[in-house]
Design an enzyme around this catalytic site. Sequence first.
Site, PDB file in Angstrom:
ATOM      1  N   GLY A 130       0.822  -1.201   0.000  1.00 11.67           N
ATOM      2  CA  GLY A 130       0.000   0.000   0.000  1.00 11.67           C
ATOM      3  C   GLY A 130       0.853   1.246   0.000  1.00 11.67           C
ATOM      4  O   GLY A 130       1.997   1.244  -0.453  1.00 11.67           O
ATOM      5  N   SER A 131       0.320   2.306   0.556  1.00 10.60           N
ATOM      6  CA  SER A 131       1.005   3.593   0.566  1.00 10.60           C
ATOM      7  C   SER A 131       2.028   3.654   1.699  1.00 10.60           C
ATOM      8  O   SER A 131       1.977   2.876   2.664  1.00 10.60           O
ATOM      9  CB  SER A 131      -0.011   4.721   0.751  1.00 10.60           C
ATOM     10  OG  SER A 131      -0.602   4.636   2.036  1.00 10.60           O
ATOM     11  N   SER A 132       2.944   4.612   1.596  1.00 12.74           N
ATOM     12  CA  SER A 132       3.903   4.830   2.675  1.00 12.74           C
ATOM     13  C   SER A 132       3.179   5.235   3.956  1.00 12.74           C
ATOM     14  O   SER A 132       3.609   4.886   5.061  1.00 12.74           O
ATOM     15  CB  SER A 132       4.914   5.905   2.265  1.00 12.74           C
ATOM     16  OG  SER A 132       5.689   5.466   1.156  1.00 12.74           O
ATOM     17  N   GLU A 184       5.590  -3.320   1.228  1.00 12.39           N
ATOM     18  CA  GLU A 184       5.787  -2.884  -0.150  1.00 12.39           C
ATOM     19  C   GLU A 184       4.974  -1.605  -0.321  1.00 12.39           C
ATOM     20  O   GLU A 184       3.762  -1.651  -0.490  1.00 12.39           O
ATOM     21  CB  GLU A 184       5.340  -3.969  -1.135  1.00 12.39           C
ATOM     22  CG  GLU A 184       6.166  -5.247  -1.079  1.00 12.39           C
ATOM     23  CD  GLU A 184       7.602  -5.077  -1.544  1.00 12.39           C
ATOM     24  OE1 GLU A 184       7.935  -3.991  -2.080  1.00 12.39           O
ATOM     25  OE2 GLU A 184       8.388  -6.015  -1.380  1.00 12.39           O
ATOM     26  N   CYS A 199       3.047   0.484  -8.548  1.00  9.79           N
ATOM     27  CA  CYS A 199       4.072   1.043  -7.653  1.00  9.79           C
ATOM     28  C   CYS A 199       5.372   1.255  -8.413  1.00  9.79           C
ATOM     29  O   CYS A 199       6.196   2.088  -8.023  1.00  9.79           O
ATOM     30  CB  CYS A 199       4.277   0.145  -6.445  1.00  9.79           C
ATOM     31  SG  CYS A 199       4.624  -1.571  -6.848  1.00  9.79           S
TER      32      CYS A 199
END
Length: 504
Positions: A236-238, A258, A292
């Site tokens: 997912g997102s940071s 990730e 990504c």
Amino acid sequence: MTTTADLQTALSRCGIDLPRYSGNDITVHSPIDGTEIARLAALPTAQMPQVIDRATQAFQQWRLVPAPVRGELVRLWGEELRRAKADIGHVISCEVGKIVQEGLGEVQEGVDICEFAVGLSRQLHGKTIVSERPGHRIMEQYHPLGPVAVITAFNFPSAVFAWNAAIALVCGNPVIFKPSEKAPLAGLSTFKALERAIAQFGDRAPNGLAQIVLGGSDVAEALVDSPQIALVSATGSSRMGRTVGPKVAARFGKRILELGGNNAMVVTPAADLDLAVRAIVFSAVGTAGQRCTTLRRLIVHRDIKQALLDKLLPAYRSLRIGNPLQAGTLVGPLIDRASFEAMQHSIEQAQQQGGQLLVGGQRQLEQTFPQGFYAAPAIVDMPAQTAIVQHETFAPLLYVLSYGELAQAIALNNDVPQGLSSCIFSNDLREVETFLSAAGSDCGMANVNIGPSGAEIGGAFGGEKETGGDRESGSDAWKQYMRRTTNTINYSRELPLAQGIQFE
């Protein structure tokens, strides 16, 4: 338009009885035209302890099954994925908006990782190490770790689960799959193939070996917080990673994160520009920029910048944008309105920070698909790597930057918070080797004369910095799914101590 009947047929062939999952907790819309394609029930959070307990009990049995036998289960899963490839790919296209070829390609990744994992099941090797003490031997072993939770994002609803589950299973671990609320049908389709494989495998697979849980962040949090979950793999997102990482660390669990990518391509005067253009277009607009590993920054030597743009801009203008189910379409829709609005905001910010919009950015097919959010892939020429360029926008938005010396290009490549993928286009050996060296790209993946996207399963996948620092898929990423023990064996009749210590 989305063919609901075709989708229902594909789901049925995948083994999904939709009424069994019906409810009002999760509403799934196709990004193709905004059509509601399913309403599903979420698993009540109160039931998560039972799910986790089943996985824990399954681990007690599965860890004792020989690894090559575990590999047989994954082989069967790969065969089921191959048989269902067209149907699962169709579900992915309807639910995520990928063009047909990309939907099929994602399922193929699952087939490929199963084949990799089958071979791996006979190669979970440890080491023999020389001891400093006479009559002693040191060895390392890898043992099954425990239940593995796999939390996936919408953009790869099938492949990422397969990457993790295939390796986890051959390593001796049960899996609990929590798919994205935006793409639960593709996740279910992939999971059903695994269920069919388990049925063929028979009683050697314990109850609870593989489970799927539908729901929102509360379901994910139950997996993240449980000390019984040995490894959490989350994509997912940071921002998501900043929540998941500390929670797992606080209970001393293992994680595979990730997260975001802000990937760059360096194009030098020694590059084949025609080859570079082909790579740029696929890397920057594939999956409508929602990978990504999407190319987001193009770092071009100032002497060839205009020549490259003269080739690139016409290619962008010729892109066929439309229904991803139709032959010939190259760019499908963004996942939803929020993604389109984020792209528009980033373009506005880039212009305010001195950028010039060269092509694209506008909404497309609004009359045909009023509830679908299609965007013309955009290129913005930037005077510098400003704040918005350092921010990942999950859309087909490419920033162009100029450089004079290779060291400057490498500095630009590295000067972002993310560190997933990167590449250089050059036929100059010195430039290539510098880019790949310790003084070059700081990303987890660095390519030469190929774009930053389209990773194969044979290599470890993942990145540095805000991308998470972890690895999954190929190479020796399997070690993250196991625990390592160091064994010292004394086969002598003496008891010498290490470091020459005398204790008499």
